[in-house]
Design a protein around this motif. Sequence first.
Motif, short mmCIF file in Angstrom:
data_model
loop_
_atom_site.label_atom_id
_atom_site.label_comp_id
_atom_site.label_asym_id
_atom_site.label_seq_id
_atom_site.Cartn_x
_atom_site.Cartn_y
_atom_site.Cartn_z
N MET A 270 0.84 -1.21 0.00
CA MET A 270 0.00 0.00 0.00
C MET A 270 0.87 1.25 0.00
O MET A 270 0.47 2.29 -0.52
CB MET A 270 -0.93 0.02 1.22
CG MET A 270 -2.02 -0.98 1.15
SD MET A 270 -3.19 -0.62 -0.19
CE MET A 270 -4.41 -1.85 0.14
N MET A 271 2.06 1.15 0.55
CA MET A 271 2.99 2.27 0.58
C MET A 271 3.31 2.77 -0.82
O MET A 271 3.56 3.97 -1.02
CB MET A 271 4.28 1.84 1.28
CG MET A 271 5.36 2.88 1.35
SD MET A 271 6.80 2.18 2.19
CE MET A 271 7.68 3.69 2.56
N LEU A 272 3.32 1.87 -1.79
CA LEU A 272 3.73 2.22 -3.15
C LEU A 272 2.57 2.28 -4.14
O LEU A 272 2.79 2.44 -5.34
CB LEU A 272 4.79 1.22 -3.63
CG LEU A 272 6.05 1.15 -2.76
CD1 LEU A 272 7.00 0.07 -3.29
CD2 LEU A 272 6.74 2.50 -2.70
N ARG A 273 1.34 2.18 -3.65
CA ARG A 273 0.17 2.28 -4.54
C ARG A 273 -0.10 3.74 -4.86
O ARG A 273 -0.16 4.58 -3.96
CB ARG A 273 -1.06 1.64 -3.90
CG ARG A 273 -1.01 0.13 -3.95
CD ARG A 273 -2.30 -0.47 -3.51
NE ARG A 273 -3.44 -0.04 -4.33
CZ ARG A 273 -4.55 -0.74 -4.46
NH1 ARG A 273 -4.69 -1.89 -3.84
NH2 ARG A 273 -5.54 -0.27 -5.19
N ASP A 274 -0.32 4.02 -6.12
CA ASP A 274 -0.57 5.40 -6.54
C ASP A 274 -1.88 5.93 -5.98
O ASP A 274 -1.99 7.11 -5.65
CB ASP A 274 -0.57 5.48 -8.07
CG ASP A 274 -0.56 6.91 -8.56
OD1 ASP A 274 0.25 7.71 -8.07
OD2 ASP A 274 -1.38 7.24 -9.46
N ASP A 275 -2.87 5.07 -5.83
CA ASP A 275 -4.19 5.52 -5.40
C ASP A 275 -4.40 5.53 -3.89
O ASP A 275 -5.29 6.22 -3.39
CB ASP A 275 -5.29 4.65 -6.05
CG ASP A 275 -5.16 3.17 -5.70
OD1 ASP A 275 -4.09 2.74 -5.23
OD2 ASP A 275 -6.14 2.42 -5.91
N VAL B 244 -3.45 -2.70 -10.55
CA VAL B 244 -3.15 -1.74 -9.48
C VAL B 244 -1.99 -0.88 -9.95
O VAL B 244 -0.94 -1.40 -10.32
CB VAL B 244 -2.80 -2.48 -8.17
CG1 VAL B 244 -2.24 -1.52 -7.14
CG2 VAL B 244 -4.02 -3.20 -7.63
N GLU B 245 -2.19 0.43 -9.94
CA GLU B 245 -1.15 1.37 -10.37
C GLU B 245 -0.21 1.67 -9.21
O GLU B 245 -0.66 1.93 -8.09
CB GLU B 245 -1.77 2.67 -10.88
CG GLU B 245 -2.63 2.51 -12.12
CD GLU B 245 -1.83 2.09 -13.35
OE1 GLU B 245 -0.68 2.56 -13.50
OE2 GLU B 245 -2.36 1.29 -14.14
N LEU B 246 1.07 1.65 -9.52
CA LEU B 246 2.09 1.97 -8.52
C LEU B 246 2.64 3.38 -8.74
O LEU B 246 2.50 3.94 -9.83
CB LEU B 246 3.23 0.96 -8.60
CG LEU B 246 2.85 -0.50 -8.33
CD1 LEU B 246 4.06 -1.41 -8.52
CD2 LEU B 246 2.27 -0.68 -6.94
N LEU B 247 3.27 3.91 -7.73
CA LEU B 247 3.92 5.21 -7.84
C LEU B 247 5.01 5.15 -8.91
O LEU B 247 5.62 4.10 -9.12
CB LEU B 247 4.57 5.60 -6.50
CG LEU B 247 3.65 5.71 -5.29
CD1 LEU B 247 4.48 5.98 -4.04
CD2 LEU B 247 2.61 6.79 -5.49
#
Length: 146
Positions: A74-79, A117-120
């Motif tokens: 979750m730390m690296l999820r864009d949303d 799932v989009e990442l940063l």
Amino acid sequence: MTRFLAALALLAFAFSPISVMAADVTHKVAIHVDQNDHQVMNMALNNAKNIDSYYNAKGETVEIELVAYGPGLMMLRDDKSPVKDRISAMSLEIDNISFSACGNTHRAMSKKEGKEVELLDEATMVPSGAVRLIELQEQGFAYIRP
């Protein structure tokens, strides 16, 4: 004779592996994030910032890699990342920091949500977060789990 021995001892120290290593050492640290807890995420980022500041003050370099998997992705999820802005700022401030996202966790999350799932932008996908931590430790990285 005493001067000769003193000079010889000084030369031996000057060219010893310890003194050569100290001048050109690059410290390496892997920071493990596997919890969806903003306090843990911030502690990991605090660790990274403090480590970088410490070695910069000494004129030494450090390579830092944060590895996120499981709920920690979750730390690296864009949303959904609660530390998205902080990661973006730190990536600009610290040249030697990277963020690795577990491909296994990403696949599972994407499947569960029925969409990719989009990442940063700062995140790099690795096949497995756990395997990445093993590889980093095999390469001499110190391991930290906040």
